[in-house]
Scaffold this active site. Structure first.
Site, mmCIF file in Angstrom:
data_model
loop_
_atom_site.group_PDB
_atom_site.id
_atom_site.type_symbol
_atom_site.label_atom_id
_atom_site.label_comp_id
_atom_site.label_asym_id
_atom_site.label_seq_id
_atom_site.Cartn_x
_atom_site.Cartn_y
_atom_site.Cartn_z
ATOM 1 N N ILE A 39 9.638 -2.470 77.845
ATOM 2 C CA ILE A 39 10.960 -3.066 77.703
ATOM 3 C C ILE A 39 11.299 -3.243 76.229
ATOM 4 O O ILE A 39 10.491 -3.768 75.461
ATOM 5 C CB ILE A 39 11.006 -4.450 78.392
ATOM 6 C CG1 ILE A 39 10.578 -4.336 79.852
ATOM 7 C CG2 ILE A 39 12.389 -5.085 78.257
ATOM 8 C CD1 ILE A 39 10.261 -5.676 80.507
ATOM 9 N N CYS A 40 12.489 -2.803 75.853
ATOM 10 C CA CYS A 40 12.982 -3.010 74.490
ATOM 11 C C CYS A 40 13.844 -4.277 74.515
ATOM 12 O O CYS A 40 14.995 -4.250 74.945
ATOM 13 C CB CYS A 40 13.803 -1.811 74.020
ATOM 14 S SG CYS A 40 14.393 -1.987 72.325
#
Length: 99
Positions: A39-40
């Site tokens: 996840i960014c």
């Protein structure tokens, strides 16, 4: 769509001073989630604060799911489709047909 997602959270020994490693265990077609579930999200990286807790992380991820940061995509295909929600939904349905 009523989709459920499973996340894994791995807490480092120096938590809460360092963020946990969080990733999707179930597939998630989203501009800020890569094919491996990474996840960014800024609070999981350079914007981390020891004041954050699991609730904050989960609320931030929930918010990100509805309002992605298309300026920093991990999944460029999802980012390109996001502005056209009808096409985005078609791709999600194509990729994740119920068994």
């Amino acid at each position: 769509m009523g989709t459920s997602y499973r996340l894994s959270l791995a807490f480092p020994s120096d938590y809460p001073y360092k963020p946990p490693k969080v990733r999707f265990e179930t597939p998630c077609f989203h501009p800020n989630v890569d094919a491996h579930g990474n996840i960014c999200l800024d609070i999981l990286q350079d914007k981390w604060s020891s004041a954050y807790d699991v609730r904050t992380i989960l609320l931030s991820i929930q918010s990100l799911l509805g309002e992605p940061n298309n300026d920093s995509p991990l999944n460029t295909q999802a980012a390109a489709l996001w502005p056209n929600q009808q096409e985005f939904r078609k791709m999600v349905e194509k990729l994740y047909k119920p068994a």
